[in-house]
Scaffold this motif. Sequence first.
Motif, PDB file in Angstrom:
ATOM      1  N   SER A   1       1.427  -1.365   0.342  1.00  0.00           N
ATOM      2  CA  SER A   1       0.012   0.344   0.155  1.00  0.00           C
ATOM      3  C   SER A   1       0.754   1.063   0.312  1.00  0.00           C
ATOM      4  N   VAL A   2       1.026   2.242  -0.999  1.00  0.00           N
ATOM      5  CA  VAL A   2       1.337   3.446  -0.497  1.00  0.00           C
ATOM      6  C   VAL A   2       1.336   4.501   0.568  1.00  0.00           C
TER       7      VAL A   2
ATOM      8  N   ARG B   1      -0.357   0.976 -14.676  1.00  0.00           N
ATOM      9  CA  ARG B   1      -0.979   1.161 -14.585  1.00  0.00           C
ATOM     10  C   ARG B   1      -0.149   2.357 -13.636  1.00  0.00           C
ATOM     11  N   THR B   2      -0.170   3.687 -13.871  1.00  0.00           N
ATOM     12  CA  THR B   2      -0.341   4.611 -12.266  1.00  0.00           C
ATOM     13  C   THR B   2      -0.009   5.351 -11.791  1.00  0.00           C
ATOM     14  N   ASP B   3      -1.505   4.898 -11.615  1.00  0.00           N
ATOM     15  CA  ASP B   3      -2.835   5.286 -10.264  1.00  0.00           C
ATOM     16  C   ASP B   3      -2.654   4.460  -9.408  1.00  0.00           C
ATOM     17  N   VAL B   4      -1.972   3.577  -9.411  1.00  0.00           N
ATOM     18  CA  VAL B   4      -2.244   2.427  -8.220  1.00  0.00           C
ATOM     19  C   VAL B   4      -1.722   2.791  -6.867  1.00  0.00           C
ATOM     20  N   GLU B   5      -3.419   2.354  -5.445  1.00  0.00           N
ATOM     21  CA  GLU B   5      -2.705   2.759  -4.307  1.00  0.00           C
ATOM     22  C   GLU B   5      -2.189   1.982  -3.242  1.00  0.00           C
ATOM     23  N   GLU B   6      -3.456   1.317  -3.494  1.00  0.00           N
ATOM     24  CA  GLU B   6      -3.415  -0.156  -3.028  1.00  0.00           C
ATOM     25  C   GLU B   6      -2.860  -1.972  -3.477  1.00  0.00           C
ATOM     26  N   TYR B   7      -2.104  -2.587  -3.485  1.00  0.00           N
ATOM     27  CA  TYR B   7      -2.321  -4.333  -4.685  1.00  0.00           C
ATOM     28  C   TYR B   7      -1.985  -5.223  -4.117  1.00  0.00           C
TER      29      TYR B   7
END
Length: 82
Positions: A15-16, A41-47
């Motif tokens: 997570s960011v 994807r450049t906008d991912v906040e969490e994966y």
Amino acid sequence: MSDTPERPELPDHLSVDPRSPHHVAAVFQHDIGIRFNGKERTDVEEYCVSEGWVKVPAGKTLDRKGRPLLIKIKGKVEAYYA
């Protein structure tokens, strides 16, 4: 002679948000890339790689604390150092 410090292994769940228990500060010392369903994807906040989802902001919508409202999208997730 190498000036590049050793990169830590990318976690399965990251997570960011620094308040999250899934935030690993050492990983963010390096550039990270996320490929979701074969596209960058450049906008991912969490994966989460093992569960196959990413959380991304839902447009410009904010929650009551002023943070972006996140939606979970399921698919194939690949995380790598850029």
